[in-house]
Design an enzyme around this catalytic site. Structure first.
Site, mmCIF file in Angstrom:
data_model
loop_
_atom_site.group_PDB
_atom_site.id
_atom_site.type_symbol
_atom_site.label_atom_id
_atom_site.label_comp_id
_atom_site.label_asym_id
_atom_site.label_seq_id
_atom_site.Cartn_x
_atom_site.Cartn_y
_atom_site.Cartn_z
ATOM 1 N N ASN A 155 0.853 -1.218 0.124
ATOM 2 C CA ASN A 155 -0.181 -0.155 0.084
ATOM 3 C C ASN A 155 0.871 1.119 0.095
ATOM 4 O O ASN A 155 0.335 2.280 -0.507
ATOM 5 C CB ASN A 155 -1.126 -0.056 1.049
ATOM 6 C CG ASN A 155 -0.418 -0.166 2.671
ATOM 7 O OD1 ASN A 155 0.774 -0.310 2.666
ATOM 8 N ND2 ASN A 155 -1.138 0.500 3.423
ATOM 9 N N GLU A 253 5.104 -2.760 12.317
ATOM 10 C CA GLU A 253 4.114 -1.624 12.050
ATOM 11 C C GLU A 253 3.002 -2.484 11.332
ATOM 12 O O GLU A 253 3.026 -3.063 10.234
ATOM 13 C CB GLU A 253 4.778 -0.702 11.140
ATOM 14 C CG GLU A 253 5.835 0.107 11.907
ATOM 15 C CD GLU A 253 5.286 0.813 13.073
ATOM 16 O OE1 GLU A 253 4.086 1.068 13.288
ATOM 17 O OE2 GLU A 253 6.207 1.326 13.740
ATOM 18 N N CYS A 287 -2.876 2.096 6.379
ATOM 19 C CA CYS A 287 -3.033 1.726 7.868
ATOM 20 C C CYS A 287 -3.596 2.807 8.708
ATOM 21 O O CYS A 287 -3.948 2.250 9.561
ATOM 22 C CB CYS A 287 -1.621 1.356 8.538
ATOM 23 S SG CYS A 287 -0.384 2.568 7.779
HETATM 24 P P1 NAP Z 1 0.871 -8.524 4.645
HETATM 25 O O1 NAP Z 1 0.096 -9.802 3.652
HETATM 26 O O2 NAP Z 1 1.326 -8.933 5.678
HETATM 27 O O3 NAP Z 1 2.334 -8.583 3.642
HETATM 28 C C1 NAP Z 1 3.207 -7.758 3.946
HETATM 29 C C2 NAP Z 1 4.750 -8.193 3.111
HETATM 30 O O4 NAP Z 1 4.985 -9.352 4.169
HETATM 31 C C3 NAP Z 1 4.709 -8.688 2.065
HETATM 32 O O5 NAP Z 1 5.789 -8.287 1.477
HETATM 33 C C4 NAP Z 1 4.303 -10.186 1.985
HETATM 34 O O6 NAP Z 1 4.991 -10.919 0.873
HETATM 35 C C5 NAP Z 1 5.391 -10.372 3.267
HETATM 36 N N1 NAP Z 1 5.013 -11.806 3.883
HETATM 37 C C6 NAP Z 1 3.791 -12.546 3.981
HETATM 38 N N2 NAP Z 1 3.709 -13.432 4.569
HETATM 39 C C7 NAP Z 1 5.078 -13.616 5.129
HETATM 40 C C8 NAP Z 1 5.605 -14.466 5.874
HETATM 41 N N3 NAP Z 1 5.121 -15.395 6.299
HETATM 42 N N4 NAP Z 1 6.884 -14.114 6.298
HETATM 43 C C9 NAP Z 1 7.562 -12.914 5.794
HETATM 44 N N5 NAP Z 1 6.940 -11.884 4.963
HETATM 45 C C10 NAP Z 1 5.716 -12.509 4.616
HETATM 46 O O7 NAP Z 1 0.109 -7.218 4.386
HETATM 47 P P2 NAP Z 1 -0.515 -6.465 3.235
HETATM 48 O O8 NAP Z 1 -1.631 -6.905 2.869
HETATM 49 O O9 NAP Z 1 0.786 -6.393 2.070
HETATM 50 O O10 NAP Z 1 -0.526 -5.064 3.751
HETATM 51 C C11 NAP Z 1 -1.659 -4.558 4.600
HETATM 52 C C12 NAP Z 1 -1.384 -4.643 5.760
HETATM 53 O O11 NAP Z 1 -0.396 -3.576 6.155
HETATM 54 C C13 NAP Z 1 -2.661 -3.637 6.634
HETATM 55 O O12 NAP Z 1 -2.961 -4.484 7.644
HETATM 56 C C14 NAP Z 1 -2.213 -2.476 7.089
HETATM 57 O O13 NAP Z 1 -2.659 -1.831 7.928
HETATM 58 C C15 NAP Z 1 -0.640 -2.873 7.391
HETATM 59 N N6 NAP Z 1 0.204 -1.360 7.024
HETATM 60 C C16 NAP Z 1 0.573 -0.953 8.256
HETATM 61 C C17 NAP Z 1 1.162 0.355 8.205
HETATM 62 C C18 NAP Z 1 2.006 0.706 9.668
HETATM 63 O O14 NAP Z 1 2.908 1.461 9.604
HETATM 64 N N7 NAP Z 1 1.296 0.292 10.878
HETATM 65 C C19 NAP Z 1 1.571 0.745 7.009
HETATM 66 C C20 NAP Z 1 1.190 0.190 5.986
HETATM 67 C C21 NAP Z 1 0.151 -0.877 6.111
HETATM 68 P P3 NAP Z 1 4.043 -11.252 -0.420
HETATM 69 O O15 NAP Z 1 2.432 -10.458 -0.272
HETATM 70 O O16 NAP Z 1 4.683 -10.518 -1.655
HETATM 71 O O17 NAP Z 1 3.823 -12.535 -0.365
#
Ligand code: NAP
Length: 500
Positions: A155, A253, A287
Site C-alpha cells: 500500500n 508496524e 494503515c
Molecule cells: P501482508 O500480507 O502481511 O504482507 C506484507 C509483506 O509481508 C509482503 O511483502 C508479504 O509478501 C510479506 N509476507 C507475507 N507472509 C510472510 C511471511 N510468512 N513471512 C515473511 N513475510 C511475509 O500485508 P499487506 O496485505 O501487504 O499490507 C496491508 C497491511 O499492512 C494492513 O494490515 C495495513 O494496516 C498494514 N500497514 C501498516 C502500516 C503501519 O505502519 N502500521 C503501514 C502500511 C500498512 P507477499 O505479499 O509478496 O507474499
C-alpha cells in the site's frame, strides 16, 4: 495521458550491485485495468542466501565509513528522487492504483526521508555523562546492528521502504529488502537511483518473491540481525514468533482501525473534508485510514447528511486520469474481503446508507473498484467497527459526550491514529492525553504523518517501535555504553566510591 512503462519486461533481483534474472516469475497487474505491467521473479532461498552474503560482506566496510560520508550518498539519492519524482509517481500509480496526487505525495515522503536521514549523518547523537568515579569518562554511542531485513507491504511501496532503508543505511547497516509481490516496481526504480547515487555494492539488495518463501527465509536467516516489517497482523504475529524463538530483534508496524471524533462544537465543513480525505483517499487502503466516525449525538444527523452529499461527489476510476478521487482496490481478493464486511455489517444491524458495491467503470471493466461506502447506526461491538476492512468503508457511531467518544476510540485492539474535531481547547488537551494511539490529530483527519515525527502505534498495531522520526534509528542501532578510565588504577564501580 502520457504513457508510463517500466524499462524491462521481467524485473531482475538486485544482489551485490548486479541485476540478476530469476528463474520463474509471476505477472504484476495494474489494478486500474487488470492488465499485466511486467513480470516479477519468484525467488528462492538460495537467492536470499546470496543477498545476505553480499550484505554481510559489504556492511563490514560501510560501518567504518564516517557517518557524514554515508550521508552524502543519501543526499544524492534524495536529489535523484526529487528530479524523477513525476516519473516515479506515475509508475507508483500504475502498480498500486492510488491517484497520482497521492502517489506524488508518497514519493515526496521518500525524498523527505532521504534528506532527513542524511542530516542524521552529522547528528546521530549519543550522550556523554559524568562517571561516578574520578578520572573516568562515560558516554553512549549508537552502533549499527549489521544486516537489516526489510519486508514491506503493497500500500506504500516506496515510502515505507525509505522509512526503513535510509535510517538503516546512514547508521552503517546493509539491507536485504523483500517488497510485496503486487508492487515490486518501486523497488526496481529505487535501486537504480541508489546505484546512480553511488551507494556501494551489496549495501542494498532486493530479492523479489513470496512472503512464505523469501520473507520466511529472511526472518529465519541467522545472519540477518534485525527484521523491520510493515504489513498485516497475521504476518506480524508469525514474524514475531520466528524472531522470538531466535532472540532476533524485530520491529512490527501493523494494522489500524482509526477513528475521527466529531464533537458538537466542531467546524462541520472541515470535519467532512477531513473524514472524506482520510476515509476514501487511497480507497481506504492506508494503515491510518479513517474507518470509524465517532460523532456527538447533537450533530449526528447533519454530519451524516453532509457526508452522503460529499461521497456522491467522489469520482471513481484510473488514478492516472485527471479529476479521479478514488482509485482501484489492489486486487480481487481485496474486493472480496470488503464485500464480506458489507454483508457482516448488514447482518449486525448497521444501516447501509450509501455505496456497498463493486463497480466496473467504463473501459476499466477488468479493474478492481469499490464504491465509497457509509454505514450508520454502528455500535462499538460490531465487527465492522472493530476489524480492519482495508477499503473505502466508513461506519458512524453515535456518542453522548467526550468520555464516551474516547472510550469508543480506545475500544479496538489497534492503536495507530486518531483525530478529534472540536473548537474547545480543554477537550483538545484531554483527548490528546487519553486517546490511546501512537498518532493524534486535532482538526484534521487520521492521515498525514510527517517523516520527522515517530510513526507507529500502540497495542495490536505494533511491538513498541517506531518507523520514521529519530526513533527509527533505535531499530537499526544498538546502544553501546563506553567507560574510559584514565586514573591508571583499577576503580571498582559502586565499591571504590568515596562518600562525602
Ligand atoms: P501482508 O500480507 O502481511 O504482507 C506484507 C509483506 O509481508 C509482503 O511483502 C508479504 O509478501 C510479506 N509476507 C507475507 N507472509 C510472510 C511471511 N510468512 N513471512 C515473511 N513475510 C511475509 O500485508 P499487506 O496485505 O501487504 O499490507 C496491508 C497491511 O499492512 C494492513 O494490515 C495495513 O494496516 C498494514 N500497514 C501498516 C502500516 C503501519 O505502519 N502500521 C503501514 C502500511 C500498512 P507477499 O505479499 O509478496 O507474499
Amino acid at each position: 495521458m502520457p504513457k508510463v512503462s517500466v524499462d524491462v519486461k521481467v524485473l531482475p533481483n538486485y544482489i551485490n550491485g548486479e541485476f540478476i534474472q530469476g528463474e520463474t516469475s509471476v505477472p504484476v497487474i495494474n489494478p486500474a485495468n487488470g492488465e499485466k505491467i511486467v513480470d516479477v521473479p519468484q525467488s528462492t532461498r538460495d537467492d536470499v542466501e546470496e543477498a545476505v552474503k553480499a550484505a554481510k560482506e559489504a556492511q563490514k566496510k560501510w560501518a567504518l565509513v564516517p557517518a557524514p560520508q554515508r550521508a552524502e550518498v543519501l543526499y544524492r539519492i534524495g536529489q535523484l528522487l526529487k528530479e524523477r519524482k513525476e516519473e516515479i509517481a506515475r509508475l507508483l500509480t500504475l502498480e498500486n492504483g492510488k491517484v497520482l496526487e497521492e502517489a506524488r505525495g508518497e514519493v515526496q515522503e521518500g525524498i523527505d526521508m532521504a534528506f532527513y536521514m542524511a542530516g542524521e549523518g552529522r547528528r546521530m547523537f549519543g550522550q556523554t555523562t559524568h562517571a561516578e568515579l574520578p578520572n573516568k569518562f562515560a558516554m553512549s554511542v549508537r552502533a549499527p546492528v549489521g544486516v537489516v531485513g526489510i519486508i514491506t507491504p503493497w500500500n506504500f511501496p516506496i515510502a515505507i521502504a525509505t522509512w526503513k532503508a535510509f535510517p538503516a543505511l546512514v547508521a552503517g547497516n546493509a539491507v536485504v529488502w523483500k517488497p510485496a509481490t503486487e508492487t515490486p516496481i518501486m523497488a526496481y526504480e529505487l535501486v537504480k537511483i541508489c546505484e546512480e547515487a553511488g551507494l556501494p555494492k551489496g549495501l542494498l539488495n532486493v530479492v523479489y518473491g513470496s512472503g512464505s518463501t523469501v520473507g520466511e527465509a529472511m526472518v529465519r536467516h541467522p545472519d540477518i540481525d534485525v527484521i523491520s516489517f510493515t504489513g498485516s497482523n497475521e504476518t506480524g504475529r508469525r514474524i514475531a514468533e520466528l524472531c522470538g524463538s531466535q532472540l532476533k530483534k524485530y520491529s512490527l508496524e501493523l494494522g489500524g482501525k482509526n477513528a475521527v471524533i466529531v464533537m458538537d462544537d466542531a467546524d462541520l465543513d472541515l470535519a467532512v473534508e477531513g473524514i472524506v480525505w482520510s476515509a476514501f483517499g487511497t480507497s481506504g487502503q492506508r494503515c491510518t485510514a479513517c474507518s470509524r466516525v465517532i460523532v456527538h449525538e447533537a450533530v449526528k444527523e447533519e454530519l451524516e447528511n453532509r457526508l452522503i452529499e460529499e461521497i456522491k461527489r467522489l469520482t471513481i476510476g484510473n488514478g492516472l486520469e485527471e479529476g479521479i478521487r478514488v482509485g482501484p482496490i489492489i486486487n480481487q481478493a481485496g474486493i472480496d474481503k470488503i464485500k464480506r464486511y458489507i454483508e457482516i455489517g448488514k447482518d449486525e444491524g448497521a444501516t447501509l446508507v450509501i455505496g456497498g458495491n463493486q463497480v466496473h467503470p467504463k473501459s476499466l471493466e477488468n479493474g478492481f473498484y469499490f464504491e465509497p461506502t457509509l454505514f450508520t447506526d454502528a455500535t462499538i461491538d460490531m465487527r465492522i467497527a472493530q476489524e480492519e476492512i482495508f477499503g473505502p468503508v466508513l461506519s458512524l457511531i453515535t456518542v453522548k459526550d467526550l468520555d464516551e467518544a474516547i472510550e469508543a476510540n480506545n475500544s479496538v485492539k489497534y492503536g495507530l491514529s486518531s483525530s478529534i474535531f472540536t473548537r474547545d481547547v480543554n477537550k483538545v488537551f484531554r483527548a490528546q492525553r487519553d486517546l490511546d494511539t501512537g498518532i493524534v490529530y486535532v482538526n484534521a483527519g487520521t492521515t498525514g504523518a510527517e517523516i520527522h515525527l515517530p510513526f507507529g502505534g500502540t497495542k495490536g498495531t505494533g511491538n513498541g517501535h517506531r518507523d520514521s522520526g529519530i526513533q527509527a534509528l533505535d531499530v537499526f542501532t544498538e546502544w553501546k555504553a563506553v567507560y574510559v578510565d584514565y586514573s591508571g588504577k583499577l576503580q571498582r564501580a559502586q565499591i571504590d566510591v568515596e562518600t562525602q
